[in-house]
Scaffold this motif. Structure first.
Motif, PDB file in Angstrom:
ATOM      1  N   PHE A  53      53.925  31.832  37.377  1.00  0.00           N
ATOM      2  CA  PHE A  53      53.040  32.936  37.252  1.00  0.00           C
ATOM      3  C   PHE A  53      52.109  33.091  36.756  1.00  0.00           C
ATOM      4  CE2 PHE A  53      53.945  37.442  35.501  1.00  0.00           C
ATOM      5  CZ  PHE A  53      52.998  38.419  36.217  1.00  0.00           C
ATOM      6  N   ALA A  54      51.782  32.314  35.482  1.00  0.00           N
ATOM      7  CA  ALA A  54      50.199  32.309  34.566  1.00  0.00           C
ATOM      8  C   ALA A  54      49.394  32.394  35.837  1.00  0.00           C
ATOM      9  CB  ALA A  54      50.429  31.222  33.523  1.00  0.00           C
ATOM     10  N   CYS A  55      49.991  31.033  36.498  1.00  0.00           N
ATOM     11  CA  CYS A  55      48.331  30.541  37.346  1.00  0.00           C
ATOM     12  C   CYS A  55      48.288  31.478  37.953  1.00  0.00           C
ATOM     13  CB  CYS A  55      48.844  28.995  38.057  1.00  0.00           C
ATOM     14  SG  CYS A  55      48.214  29.343  38.900  1.00  0.00           S
ATOM     15  N   LEU A  56      49.398  32.395  39.120  1.00  0.00           N
ATOM     16  CA  LEU A  56      48.786  33.153  39.923  1.00  0.00           C
ATOM     17  C   LEU A  56      47.854  34.444  38.952  1.00  0.00           C
ATOM     18  CD1 LEU A  56      51.973  34.013  41.574  1.00  0.00           C
ATOM     19  CD2 LEU A  56      50.063  32.534  42.628  1.00  0.00           C
ATOM     20  N   THR A  57      48.569  34.884  37.905  1.00  0.00           N
ATOM     21  CA  THR A  57      47.991  36.372  37.016  1.00  0.00           C
ATOM     22  C   THR A  57      46.012  35.911  36.942  1.00  0.00           C
ATOM     23  OG1 THR A  57      48.948  35.605  35.209  1.00  0.00           O
ATOM     24  CG2 THR A  57      49.653  37.428  36.614  1.00  0.00           C
ATOM     25  N   VAL A  58      46.066  34.779  36.911  1.00  0.00           N
ATOM     26  CA  VAL A  58      45.026  33.772  36.162  1.00  0.00           C
ATOM     27  C   VAL A  58      44.233  34.087  37.311  1.00  0.00           C
ATOM     28  CG1 VAL A  58      43.604  32.025  34.815  1.00  0.00           C
ATOM     29  CG2 VAL A  58      45.982  33.195  33.583  1.00  0.00           C
ATOM     30  N   VAL A  59      44.287  32.981  38.151  1.00  0.00           N
ATOM     31  CA  VAL A  59      43.639  32.880  39.443  1.00  0.00           C
ATOM     32  C   VAL A  59      43.668  34.632  40.045  1.00  0.00           C
ATOM     33  CG1 VAL A  59      43.787  32.061  42.015  1.00  0.00           C
ATOM     34  CG2 VAL A  59      44.785  30.809  40.083  1.00  0.00           C
ATOM     35  N   PHE A  60      44.476  35.240  39.743  1.00  0.00           N
ATOM     36  CA  PHE A  60      43.867  36.916  40.432  1.00  0.00           C
ATOM     37  C   PHE A  60      43.226  37.133  39.874  1.00  0.00           C
ATOM     38  CE2 PHE A  60      44.869  41.669  40.808  1.00  0.00           C
ATOM     39  CZ  PHE A  60      45.046  41.824  41.748  1.00  0.00           C
ATOM     40  N   TYR A  61      42.989  37.744  38.487  1.00  0.00           N
ATOM     41  CA  TYR A  61      42.523  38.381  37.571  1.00  0.00           C
ATOM     42  C   TYR A  61      41.149  37.978  37.808  1.00  0.00           C
ATOM     43  CZ  TYR A  61      45.912  41.766  36.999  1.00  0.00           C
ATOM     44  OH  TYR A  61      46.476  42.713  37.429  1.00  0.00           O
ATOM     45  N   CYS A  62      40.811  36.737  37.632  1.00  0.00           N
ATOM     46  CA  CYS A  62      39.222  35.429  37.114  1.00  0.00           C
ATOM     47  C   CYS A  62      38.837  35.438  38.452  1.00  0.00           C
ATOM     48  CB  CYS A  62      39.515  34.228  36.587  1.00  0.00           C
ATOM     49  SG  CYS A  62      39.959  34.342  34.924  1.00  0.00           S
TER      50      CYS A  62
ATOM     51  N   LEU B 265      38.901  42.988  45.332  1.00  0.00           N
ATOM     52  CA  LEU B 265      38.989  44.312  46.020  1.00  0.00           C
ATOM     53  C   LEU B 265      39.566  44.487  44.683  1.00  0.00           C
ATOM     54  CD1 LEU B 265      40.620  43.935  50.221  1.00  0.00           C
ATOM     55  CD2 LEU B 265      38.595  44.768  48.779  1.00  0.00           C
ATOM     56  N   HIS B 266      40.568  44.108  43.646  1.00  0.00           N
ATOM     57  CA  HIS B 266      41.036  45.205  43.288  1.00  0.00           C
ATOM     58  C   HIS B 266      39.920  45.876  41.354  1.00  0.00           C
ATOM     59  CE1 HIS B 266      43.572  45.778  39.144  1.00  0.00           C
ATOM     60  NE2 HIS B 266      42.091  45.146  37.958  1.00  0.00           N
ATOM     61  N   TYR B 267      38.429  44.844  41.185  1.00  0.00           N
ATOM     62  CA  TYR B 267      38.036  45.225  40.577  1.00  0.00           C
ATOM     63  C   TYR B 267      37.076  46.104  41.371  1.00  0.00           C
ATOM     64  CZ  TYR B 267      39.499  42.246  37.091  1.00  0.00           C
ATOM     65  OH  TYR B 267      40.625  40.782  36.361  1.00  0.00           O
ATOM     66  N   LEU B 268      36.435  46.150  42.348  1.00  0.00           N
ATOM     67  CA  LEU B 268      35.943  46.927  42.976  1.00  0.00           C
ATOM     68  C   LEU B 268      36.299  48.281  42.861  1.00  0.00           C
ATOM     69  CD1 LEU B 268      34.280  44.619  45.842  1.00  0.00           C
ATOM     70  CD2 LEU B 268      33.135  45.223  43.858  1.00  0.00           C
ATOM     71  N   LEU B 269      37.888  48.441  43.873  1.00  0.00           N
ATOM     72  CA  LEU B 269      38.416  49.697  43.520  1.00  0.00           C
ATOM     73  C   LEU B 269      38.581  49.984  42.034  1.00  0.00           C
ATOM     74  CD1 LEU B 269      41.690  49.128  45.959  1.00  0.00           C
ATOM     75  CD2 LEU B 269      39.183  50.663  46.418  1.00  0.00           C
ATOM     76  N   CYS B 270      38.685  49.692  41.142  1.00  0.00           N
ATOM     77  CA  CYS B 270      38.557  49.693  39.456  1.00  0.00           C
ATOM     78  C   CYS B 270      36.694  50.416  39.423  1.00  0.00           C
ATOM     79  CB  CYS B 270      38.737  49.019  38.979  1.00  0.00           C
ATOM     80  SG  CYS B 270      40.632  48.955  39.022  1.00  0.00           S
ATOM     81  N   ARG B 271      35.797  50.211  40.296  1.00  0.00           N
ATOM     82  CA  ARG B 271      34.850  50.500  40.090  1.00  0.00           C
ATOM     83  C   ARG B 271      33.791  49.697  39.194  1.00  0.00           C
ATOM     84  NH1 ARG B 271      34.868  57.375  39.311  1.00  0.00           N
ATOM     85  NH2 ARG B 271      36.267  57.660  41.548  1.00  0.00           N
ATOM     86  N   THR B 272      34.273  48.367  40.196  1.00  0.00           N
ATOM     87  CA  THR B 272      33.442  47.379  38.412  1.00  0.00           C
ATOM     88  C   THR B 272      31.899  47.402  39.621  1.00  0.00           C
ATOM     89  OG1 THR B 272      35.078  46.115  38.402  1.00  0.00           O
ATOM     90  CG2 THR B 272      32.653  45.046  38.273  1.00  0.00           C
ATOM     91  N   PRO B 273      31.057  47.413  39.105  1.00  0.00           N
ATOM     92  CA  PRO B 273      30.418  47.046  39.955  1.00  0.00           C
ATOM     93  C   PRO B 273      29.605  46.180  40.870  1.00  0.00           C
ATOM     94  CG  PRO B 273      29.156  47.810  37.693  1.00  0.00           C
ATOM     95  CD  PRO B 273      30.591  48.232  38.295  1.00  0.00           C
ATOM     96  N   PHE B 274      29.419  45.955  42.346  1.00  0.00           N
ATOM     97  CA  PHE B 274      29.079  44.779  43.195  1.00  0.00           C
ATOM     98  C   PHE B 274      28.330  44.103  42.750  1.00  0.00           C
ATOM     99  CE2 PHE B 274      29.247  46.853  47.756  1.00  0.00           C
ATOM    100  CZ  PHE B 274      30.537  47.140  47.431  1.00  0.00           C
TER     101      PHE B 274
END
Length: 330
Positions: free
Chosen positions: A165-174, A303-312
Motif C-alpha cells: 500500500f505504501a508503494c502504491l500511494t507513493v507511485v501514484f502521487y509521485c 489525471l489526479h493532478y491535472l483535475l486538481c488544476r495543476t498546470p500542464f
C-alpha cells in the motif's frame, strides 16, 4: 515487416540471415493468441522483434538524409549500427513491450487482411484503425477512491500489505512507474540501481511546506537517475503516512530496498513488481473489479493532478514527462 510465426508448420517459414522471412502471408491469428506471443518464434524473444523483424522485400531499409543540399545515403551497415546503439539505450523490459506492440500490430494486420507490403511503412489510416482497436484493451485508471478501496481490502496486520500500500500511494502521487519503486526479482536487488531507504529525504518548499524527495538511482530513460517527490496529504491515501507505517512495520538498514518487507518464513525481502501485481489482481478479481496494470498508476496520478488544476507544464516538469504524451490521457 515480418509478421509473427505462431502455431504454423515450420515449413511455412525459413531463416534468412539473422531475420525471418515469410514464404507466404500467414492466416489470421485468433484473438487469444495475443497473450501467447512470447513463445511464437522458437529462440526469439519479443525484445528482439525491433532488431530482427525487417520490412518485406518490397521495401528497402536504406534511407537517405539531406546534408548541405546533397543527398547522403545511409548504408545497411550504418543503419544496423544506429539500431544497435538505440537498442542499447533502452531497458530490456522497454524493448520487450515495444516488440510485443509490434507483434500485436501484425496480428491486427493479419486479421484484417492487410497485405504484407502495406504493413510497413505504416499508413496513417492503418495506424488510426489499429490504435482504435486497442481502446479498452489496456490498463484501467487508478483514482484516489481506488486506493481507498484497496486499503479497505488489505490486511492491516500484514507486513507485505503495508509495503504494497505504501508503494502504491507513493507511485501514484509521485506519478512514477511501478517498476521504478520495485524490483523485477527479489534476487536481483542492486542498491546502485534500485531505490533504497537512504534515497528518501525530507525537505521544505519555498512556502515552508514539507516535501519528501525520492532519488531513483536508475530509470529506463535516465541511467544516471532522477528525482521525484510528493507531499503529505492527510487522509487514508496519504503517501507519507503510508510510507512511515510501512517503515515502522518493516524496519531495515538504510541500504535496504525502500519497500523491503518481512516475509513470514524467509525474513526481509525487497518488494517485487510481480508481488504487487499478484496481490492487487487477486483483490480485484475477488471483488469483480477491473484488472490492474502497473502503468495505470502513473496515468491515474497524472489525471489526479491535472483535475486538481495543476498546470500542464508543472506536471510535465516535476513528474518527468519528457514530452507531451501525457496529454493523450485527457
Amino acid at each position: 515487416m515480418v509478421p509473427p510465426v505462431s502455431c504454423f508448420p515450420k515449413s511455412t517459414y525459413l531463416a534468412r540471415y539473422d531475420s525471418l522471412w515469410w514464404t507466404q502471408q500467414p492466416p489470421p491469428h485468433p484473438p487469444s493468441y495475443v497473450s501467447e506471443e512470447k513463445e511464437s518464434i522458437p529462440g526469439q524473444q519479443p525484445k528482439e522483434h525491433l532488431r530482427l523483424w525487417t520490412p518485406s522485400h518490397n521495401h528497402l531499409r536504406v534511407i537517405h538524409s539531406s546534408r548541405d543540399d546533397k543527398m547522403h545515403m545511409i548504408t545497411e551497415d550504418q543503419l544496423n549500427c544506429i539500431l544497435e546503439v538505440m537498442g542499447a539505450s533502452l531497458a530490456e523490459k522497454t524493448k520487450e513491450a515495444y516488440g510485443t506492440g509490434l507483434l500485436a500490430y501484425h496480428i491486427f494486420c493479419n486479421m484484417h487482411g492487410i497485405a504484407e507490403h502495406q504493413c510497413a511503412p505504416i499508413r496513417a489510416n492503418t495506424l488510426l484503425a489499429f490504435l482504435s482497436s486497442c481502446a479498452g484493451s489496456y490498463s484501467k485508471l487508478f483514482w484516489v477512491d481506488t486506493l481507498e478501496l484497496i486499503h479497505s481490502l488489505l490486511d492491516p496486520d500484514s507486513h507485505r500489505d503495508a509495503a504494497i500500500f505504501a508503494c502504491l500511494t507513493v507511485v501514484f502521487y509521485c506519478i512514477t512507474r511501478l517498476g521504478e519503486f520495485t524490483v523485477q526479482s527479489i534476487k536481483q536487488f542492486c542498491p546502485t540501481k534500485h531505490i533504497t531507504r537512504a534515497h528518501v529525504t525530507h525537505h521544505h518548499d519555498l512556502n515552508s511546506l514539507p516535501v519528501t524527495k525520492f532519488r531513483i538511482p536508475w530509470t529506463k530513460t535516465s541511467p544516471m537517475g532522477e528525482d521525484t517527490q510528493c507531499a503529505p496529504l492527510g487522509g487514508i491515501t496519504d503517501p507519507i503516512r503510508a510510507l512511515e507505517r510501512h517503515l515502522h512495520m518493516n524496519p531495515a538498514d538504510p541500504g535496504a530496498h525502500l519497500f523491503t518487507w518481512k516475509h513470514p518464513t524467509s525474513g526481509l525481502r525487497p518488494l517485487s513488481r510481480s508481488e504487487v501485481i499478484k496481490c492487487i489482481t487477486s483483490l480485484m478479481a475477488a471483488h469483480n473489479l477491473p484488472s490492474f496494470k502497473g502503468h495505470s498508476l502513473r496515468i491515474g496520478g497524472t489525471l489526479h493532478y491535472l483535475l486538481c488544476r495543476t498546470p500542464f507544464d508543472v506536471v510535465k516538469m516535476i513528474w518527468r514527462w519528457a514530452g507531451d504524451s501525457f496529454t493523450i490521457y485527457l
